[in-house]
Design an enzyme around this catalytic site. Structure first.
Site, PDB file in Angstrom:
ATOM      1  N   SER A 275       0.832  -1.195   0.000  1.00 29.47           N
ATOM      2  CA  SER A 275       0.000   0.000   0.000  1.00 29.47           C
ATOM      3  C   SER A 275       0.877   1.258   0.000  1.00 29.47           C
ATOM      4  O   SER A 275       1.614   1.507  -0.954  1.00 29.47           O
ATOM      5  CB  SER A 275      -0.960  -0.035   1.195  1.00 29.47           C
ATOM      6  OG  SER A 275      -1.962   0.930   1.066  1.00 29.47           O
TER       7      SER A 275
ATOM      8  N   HIS B  74      -7.658  -5.670  -0.134  1.00 31.71           N
ATOM      9  CA  HIS B  74      -6.449  -4.937   0.237  1.00 31.71           C
ATOM     10  C   HIS B  74      -5.750  -5.554   1.453  1.00 31.71           C
ATOM     11  O   HIS B  74      -4.519  -5.619   1.507  1.00 31.71           O
ATOM     12  CB  HIS B  74      -6.799  -3.476   0.507  1.00 31.71           C
ATOM     13  CG  HIS B  74      -5.614  -2.555   0.535  1.00 31.71           C
ATOM     14  ND1 HIS B  74      -4.661  -2.521  -0.458  1.00 31.71           N
ATOM     15  CD2 HIS B  74      -5.216  -1.628   1.465  1.00 31.71           C
ATOM     16  CE1 HIS B  74      -3.741  -1.614  -0.174  1.00 31.71           C
ATOM     17  NE2 HIS B  74      -4.041  -1.073   0.993  1.00 31.71           N
TER      18      HIS B  74
ATOM     19  N   ASP C  35      -0.029  -4.282  -3.767  1.00 29.02           N
ATOM     20  CA  ASP C  35      -1.214  -3.416  -3.817  1.00 29.02           C
ATOM     21  C   ASP C  35      -0.845  -1.959  -3.545  1.00 29.02           C
ATOM     22  O   ASP C  35      -1.388  -1.304  -2.651  1.00 29.02           O
ATOM     23  CB  ASP C  35      -2.261  -3.902  -2.809  1.00 29.02           C
ATOM     24  CG  ASP C  35      -3.659  -3.910  -3.420  1.00 29.02           C
ATOM     25  OD1 ASP C  35      -3.797  -3.764  -4.641  1.00 29.02           O
ATOM     26  OD2 ASP C  35      -4.639  -4.084  -2.655  1.00 29.02           O
TER      27      ASP C  35
END
Length: 356
Positions: A233, A311, A256
């Site tokens: 992330s 996620h 991600d």
């Protein structure tokens, strides 16, 4: 995954047993704080570290999700879980030296949230430095500062000072807040590499937390020609930026990645390969278009998407959150978490093997 008995972190599948230790260097916020995962020797009756190392992290998580009433729930739910590694286990020396991965956590996370991925990499023969960033993006973190007029003993004279998670203030543009953060994070990744270079060369480095693991055991044990940066992330964006800042990083693995904090003028500076491992439910068309700008510049840059994943599938929460927390925070997709981890790890390992 519904029963309490099934909620656990997986063991690394590689040939090496895994040890870990926490390291804090420097008695101020400009130092570094990280959890080191490494191949270790067998050790009977070895202690396993708690996944949540301090109650303050549960409080920080509750603050991050803006639900302070969740603190007791999070503490009860996660407070007893342990990471299946050997705490301060004896380092396993290797004649051929180990490659290094610097790992950057996501927004609102901390150094232990990716233990499953980090332990797997260590079981395959990597040293993994899982940083805990001090840019106010961790749900909580701390440093030890020297107390004025303290004892002659360094350990006795240190006091903890906590760095809380900080939200974007009302009226503040998020990009203008996040971009300086991602630069601080990337610089911390580079400083992490510098620290390992010092340790590997034999320079004495003091861990202000404890003396349970002798960092000098790493002397001449790190292959500094084989270094990757990895993150999830916000950490994925950090990894990409760090790759552009430091020539010793050979490649990056972005789990991600949250591409938002990166400036558009960065992309032409990233000349080394990146592996993007995306989940099905997080990415936007705009974000993927930014990834494709990198893949168009380097044919070795690849983008894959794991169907049935969300996620948080690439964090430890996917293994440890029961059905209630899964409904509240969507910690799992339709894909079995262990299958998702296996896909992520196999893709990352194949990429790292090729480029390291």
């Amino acid at each position: 995954m519904g029963g309490a008995q099934s909620l656990r972190l997986p063991h690394g599948k590689g040939p090496h047993q895994v040890g870990c230790t926490d390291v804090m260097v420097g008695p101020n916020r400009k130092g570094l704080f990280f959890r080191l995962f490494y191949p270790c020797l067998p050790q009977a009756g070895a202690e396993q570290p708690l996944w949540i190392p301090r109650r303050e992290y549960c409080e920080g998580l509750a603050e991050y999700i803006n639900l302070k009433w969740c603190t007791p729930l999070l503490n009860v739910t996660f407070g007893s879980y342990r990471v299946p590694v050997r705490w301060n286990g004896p380092f396993k020396a290797c004649g051929s030296r180990y490659p290094l991965i610097i790992f950057s956590h996501g927004l609102g996370a901390f150094r232990t949230v990716y233990s499953a991925v980090c332990a797997e990499m260590a079981s395959r023969g990597f040293l993994v430095m899982a940083l805990e960033h001090r840019d106010h993006s961790a749900c909580a973190t701390y440093f030890c500062k020297a107390e004025a007029g303290g004892s002659d003993s360094l350990e006795a004279a240190l006091q903890e000072e906590w760095i809380p998670f900080r939200r974007v203030q009302e009226g503040q543009k998020e990009f203008h807040y996040r971009n300086p953060q991602v630069h601080q994070r990337a610089n911390e990744c580079v400083r992490g590499l510098r620290l390992v270079q010092d340790i590997s060369s034999g320079k004495a480095v003091t861990n202000v937390l404890h003396k349970g693991f002798d960092l000098s055991a790493l002397k001449e044990s790190v292959d500094l020609t084989k270094v990757a940066v990895m993150g999830h992330s916000f950490g994925g964006a950090t990894a990409i930026l760090a790759l552009s800042k430091e020539d010793h990083f050979s490649c990056a693995v972005a789990l991600d990645a949250w591409m938002f904090p990166l400036k558009n003028d960065l992309y032409h500076k990233v000349t080394k390969p990146v592996l993007f491992i995306n989940t099905e439910k997080f990415q936007t068309a705009e974000s993927v278009a930014k990834m494709k700008r990198l893949s168009s510049r380097n044919r070795q840059t690849k983008i894959i998407t794991i169907l049935g994943s969300v996620h948080l599938s690439q964090t430890d929460f996917t293994f440890l959150a029961g059905n209630l927390l899964n409904r509240l925070f969507q910690t799992r997709g339709t894909l079995d978490p262990y299958a998702g981890l296996d896909i992520t790890n196999r893709a990352a390992l194949a990429f790292l093997q090729k480029h390291l």
